[in-house]
Each structure stands twice: as C-alpha cells, then as structure tokens.
Design a protein around this motif. Structure first.
Motif, short mmCIF file in Angstrom:
data_model
loop_
_atom_site.label_atom_id
_atom_site.label_comp_id
_atom_site.label_asym_id
_atom_site.label_seq_id
_atom_site.Cartn_x
_atom_site.Cartn_y
_atom_site.Cartn_z
N ASP A 190 38.26 36.82 39.93
CA ASP A 190 37.70 37.15 38.62
C ASP A 190 36.18 37.00 38.65
N GLN A 194 33.66 40.05 37.91
CA GLN A 194 32.70 39.99 36.80
C GLN A 194 31.27 40.20 37.29
N HIS A 259 38.06 45.49 34.35
CA HIS A 259 38.49 44.53 33.33
C HIS A 259 39.38 45.16 32.27
N HIS A 273 44.90 36.95 35.22
CA HIS A 273 43.71 37.78 34.94
C HIS A 273 42.92 38.12 36.21
ZN LIG Z 1 37.31 38.35 33.91
#
Ligand SMILES: [Zn+2]
Length: 393
Positions: A190, A194, A259, A273
């Motif tokens: 993640d 990001q 995302h 996630h």
């Molecule tokens: Zn994220």
C-alpha cells in the motif's frame, strides 16, 4: 491556490515517550483487539497516565471498519467527553478514529455528506493523535478515511476533510514490532502504491514530488528486508518512515486508478487493501503508458524510474521497468500477482465484474489519474488483473 496539510510528526526510536508530554485530562484510546492483546495499548496507557490523563479504551475496530463501528464509537466519545482521541493501530483503526472524531464534533453530520469544501467543526472538543502499528496506509499523516458502508454489495466510502488530519503522529518503529509478515507485506505494498500513484497523479505538485519519490524508493529498498526479518530494526524504521512520508505526499496530491480498483476489490472480495492496490499497480502503470493512450495523457515515468535507479530512456521503457520492479518485489514477498492467484474464482469474478466496474468508476480517488478509463477499458483492466494478461489498450 493550493494547500499542504500535515500533522506534527514525532518519529524514530523512543518517539512514543512524547506522549508523556501531552497536556489534557481525558484520553479515549481507539484500537483493535489484536493490538490490545499484543500489549501495545497498555504501553500507550502508561505514558498517558504519566501525563496525568484519565483514559478509556474502545477496542472494537475491525479491518475495513464499518459505519456501525464508527457510529458506536462516536456515541461512546459523546458519553466519555475526552479532550484527546488516541488512535493506536493500523490504517483501519486510524481511519475509524478520524471518522468518529468528525461525528463526535458534528453529531448531526451524515458521513456521506462530508465534502472537503464544506466547513465542519473540529478541535472544539478534542484533538487526535495517531500512533501507527503497521507501515502502510500512512493514515497517521493524512485527512482521508475509508469506511465500509452497508449494502449489497457493500461499498467503501472514501471520505475525509482537510481539518481531519491528526494533530500529532507518533511514528515509533517499536510499535510495529508485533506486525506479522503478511501484514508487513500487504501494508508495505500500500505504501509503495500510494507513493507511486501520488507522484503520477495530475494534482502532484512541487510540495509532494519529493515526498512521493522518497517513499517509493524506501519501499523498493526496504520492504523485502522488513518482510523477511521482522527483527531488522533498520528496515522496519525505514518502512515506518516510508508510510508516513508517502501519506504526506499522496494526501496533498491524490492517488489514482490502482486505488479505485483496489477499493472495489476490497469492498466486494474483501481483499486486504494493500494486497489489492499493489496487485493492480503494474496493470495501471501499463495502462497509463500504453502506446494506445490518447496523446493528451501526460505521465512522468522517466523521472520516477531515474530516481528509483531503474532504466529510464523514455516513458515506455521507464514504465515497463517500474512495473517489472513492482512485480519482482511483490513476488519476493509472496504477494499474488493476479486476482486468480489472490483466490478469486473465475465464476465469482465474472459474476461481480459489473459491480467492480461500477464501484471503481464512482470512487472519488479516480479523478486525478493521468489517464481515465471508459467503463469498458476498466472492465478490460480488471480482466487483465484477473488473469495476468498484458495491457495493450
Ligand atoms: Zn492505500
């Protein structure tokens, strides 16, 4: 006109001791049962006691926190009336704490109606400190939160408000020492996604570029080490910094298509996630850089790949090198590279494809993607991600 939002960040070994410096009377600790069982909330409580706080603990937050958990927490906040909310946990806990905080100070507000552009009250009743126990979402440094809304299928509400950034983030690598390798891998993907999406977003700017580049590099350099050896304190600290720095970067630019796809996969198939967004990232990179893209699509793969020490002769080769590097890292930390490998059956995938497309198209984070897909292209992207086909459209 543009803004750069940031909490005060205390980081590094011993950062947690700063809690003893907080001034206030009543602390409401938000956490989950695993963190509580691991003894991490007890350490936090000890420092709060040193600072003279009365405190209580709400430990019912679960992964992908639901509206119900948030509303129950907000009701308990109203009852306890704290002047500090202390979130101790991963992204789910910190996100839930932010949403509870917003409802505590704005009891009449409908969470779905929050807009970053509309005024809300915050810090009239309490302030928020975020203490991450995983290196991933960077939620400790951002004003965004994701709440799972009831429905069939359930839907992830990506929301937030610029005022809802924590007042204080305490990034202490010690608080991450109980995270299991699978959590390190998921949350690290993640952080990487990001950082890369934050750099590629159309809203990226001079204030966010350095943060996103640094965070991307930290994840590429240290995630595998942190995954293989949880006692590698240098790698754990670097990943902790990566998450917070990347959070600061992307929240002030935006994320993108990986995302929005990942949120849909999380809501419908309950993929963690970081696993979901990390899996989508190489396909999204290929889609942005595809020779079939419209001429007006502008990407910045060359400077990104150059900063990460990858081949960068032109946009196409830089994008290819980056996607392959992301795949190599994912493979090295035993992450699935396709939705099929992630355990989704062909029948389930086909049955839910329309819902995935619908979900992802309506996700607000899609808008700053350098290339926006049609619904048909998004369906094709999901299909490539399902079976590992290459993206050439
Ligand atoms: Zn994220």
């Amino acid at each position: 006109m543009w803004f750069f939002r940031s909490p005060t960040i205390v980081h590094g070994e011993g950062a947690l001791e700063h809690l003893a410096e907080l001034r206030g009377e009543r602390a409401f600790i938000v956490t989950d049962h695993n963190i509580q069982r691991a003894g991490l909330t007890a350490i936090v409580a000890t420092y709060l006691e040193q600072a003279g706080f009365a405190h209580t603990i709400y430990a019912d937050v679960q992964p992908d926190p639901s509206l119900e958990v948030v509303q129950r927490g907000a009701a308990l906040l109203a009852e306890y009336a704290p002047d500090w909310i202390v979130a101790v946990g991963g992204g789910s806990v910190i996100d839930a704490a932010k949403a509870m905080w917003v409802l505590y100070e704005n009891p009449e507000l409908d969470l779905e109606a929050i807009s970053p552009l509309l005024p809300i009250a915050l810090r009239q009743r309490a302030r928020l400190v975020a203490i991450p126990t995983t290196a991933g979402t960077g939620s400790e440094a951002t004003w965004a939160f994701v709440i799972t809304m009831p429905g069939n299928p359930p839907r992830k509400l990506g929301s937030g408000h610029p005022l809802a950034v924590p007042d204080l983030a305490i990034v202490d690598p010690y608080m991450m020492h109980t995270a299991p390798p699978r959590v390190i891998a998921d949350s690290g993907m993640d952080a990487l996604t990001q950082a890369i999406e934050g750099y590629l977003a159309t809203w990226a700017n001079d204030y966010t570029d350095g943060l996103c580049l640094t965070a991307a590099n930290l994840a590429l350099d240290y995630l595998e080490r942190a995954y293989r050896n949880p006692d590698d304190t240098e790698a754990i600290e670097k990943m902790a910094n990566c998450a917070a720095i990347g959070g600061l970067g992307y929240i002030n630019s935006m994320v993108g298509l990986a995302h929005s796809m990942g949120h849909a996969l999380g809501a419908i198939f309950h993929l963690p996630h970081g696993r979901a967004v990390g899996l989508c990232l190489p396909y999204v990179i290929a889609f942005y850089a595809s020779p079939a893209r419209p001429a007006e699509v502008k990407t910045r793969f060359v400077p990104l790949a150059r900063f990460c020490g990858l081949p960068h002769a032109d946009e196409a080769s830089a994008a290819h090198a980056l996607a392959e590097r992301v795949r190599a890292l994912a493979r090295a930390i035993d992450q699935p590279l396709t939705l099929s490998e992630a355990g989704i059956s062909a029948a389930d995938f086909s049955a839910r494809l329309d819902a995935l497309i619908d979900n992802a198209m309506n996700d607000t984070v899609i808008f700053a993607s350098p290339r926006l897909p049609s619904a048909a292209a998004l369906g094709a992207l999901f299909t490539c991600a399902f079976s590992g086909l290459s993206v050439d459209f």
